[in-house]
Design an enzyme around this catalytic site. Sequence first.
Site, short mmCIF file in Angstrom:
data_model
loop_
_atom_site.label_atom_id
_atom_site.label_comp_id
_atom_site.label_asym_id
_atom_site.label_seq_id
_atom_site.Cartn_x
_atom_site.Cartn_y
_atom_site.Cartn_z
N GLN A 184 78.12 41.47 25.61
CA GLN A 184 77.09 41.13 25.78
C GLN A 184 77.33 39.99 25.99
O GLN A 184 78.69 39.80 25.00
CB GLN A 184 76.41 41.67 24.39
CG GLN A 184 75.20 40.20 24.22
CD GLN A 184 74.87 41.14 22.69
OE1 GLN A 184 75.22 40.08 22.02
NE2 GLN A 184 73.24 41.50 22.68
N CYS A 186 69.53 37.11 19.08
CA CYS A 186 70.38 36.43 17.66
C CYS A 186 69.75 35.45 16.93
O CYS A 186 69.83 34.80 18.02
CB CYS A 186 71.78 35.56 17.91
SG CYS A 186 72.72 35.00 16.17
N ARG A 230 73.24 48.11 12.02
CA ARG A 230 73.78 48.50 10.65
C ARG A 230 73.76 49.45 9.82
O ARG A 230 74.31 50.02 9.30
CB ARG A 230 72.68 47.68 9.62
CG ARG A 230 72.77 46.07 9.83
CD ARG A 230 72.29 45.23 9.27
NE ARG A 230 71.45 45.03 10.08
CZ ARG A 230 69.95 44.81 8.73
NH1 ARG A 230 70.18 44.58 8.17
NH2 ARG A 230 68.91 45.04 9.42
#
Length: 325
Positions: free
Chosen positions: A71, A103, A226
């Site tokens: 990435q 992001c 997560r």
Amino acid sequence: MWKLGNIEIKGKVVLAPMAGITSAGYRKYLNSFGVDICVSEMVSDMGLIYQNKETESYVIYENDQTITGVQLFGSSPENLAKAATIATNLNQNIDFFDINMGCPVPKVTKTGAGSSIMLKPKLAGDIVRAIKQVTDKPVAAKIRLGYNEVNFKEVIKELESAGVDAIAIHARTRKELYSGEPHYELIKGLRNTMKVPLIVSGNIYTLDDAINALNITGADAVMVARGGMGNPFLIKQIQHYFETGERLENPSFLEQCEYCLELAKSIIEEKGELTAMRIYRGIAPKFFSGFANSKTLRTVLATSLTTYQSLVNILNEFKEEYLKV
């Protein structure tokens, strides 16, 4: 089955890139639970251009058994294309490139990178075009619903016209960061309007979360981030369900202890014990967050973890207490 460029993908799980977490050692262990695709930590275009050794280490890894992409983040099409070329020269085993356009962290967005690109849909397309000109590897993009306002449809249109091979979308805007519920209802049936595969992201913590996200959006896969930290078995649960229709039970406390130990070994092998255990203070407690009376264990892991043996000792001590209950 779906395709990322010319790469055939059989399953439904993509391991999301997470800064400071998804190193080669982390990816290697989670791959064993059935990840279809994984993505490196964010790699700065300028870090590669200026030959920063730490940045280079993110793209220099052994050939993973799983399809693995790098990435890249930046805001200049020219520099991102240079970075893609440099990365390929450093590692011929890179399977694809993923461009970070999602992001929300201020230190990234203030440079014009990450989700700031959502403010300039044409720039998103220009970036993909520039990278496609220097590589024959597939190019994917990870976006959000928008920056402050929702404009993902406009960005997707630009990306598709530029020849992007897949799009991942996090179902929140930049201003929402990672808080609140993701807005899957805003991307209901989105895959039906797209030419390329869609991967969806946001609060995938359980099998039902994955089922819900895929049912609403029609996406080809979910991105586990997560939700997989401390719960690698979630990946197997998702894959198994979509292969067989069967639900696997959540792992037991003792099984979580074993998973915790095995992941620690993988990260130690990659980074050395001292660095690995420092990182692991933020990961190990998450293996036990779903268990009753685990607060003390999680606190000890977050504050007292120094070596692999200390991890073994802590878990053994709490195993005895847990088995008495």
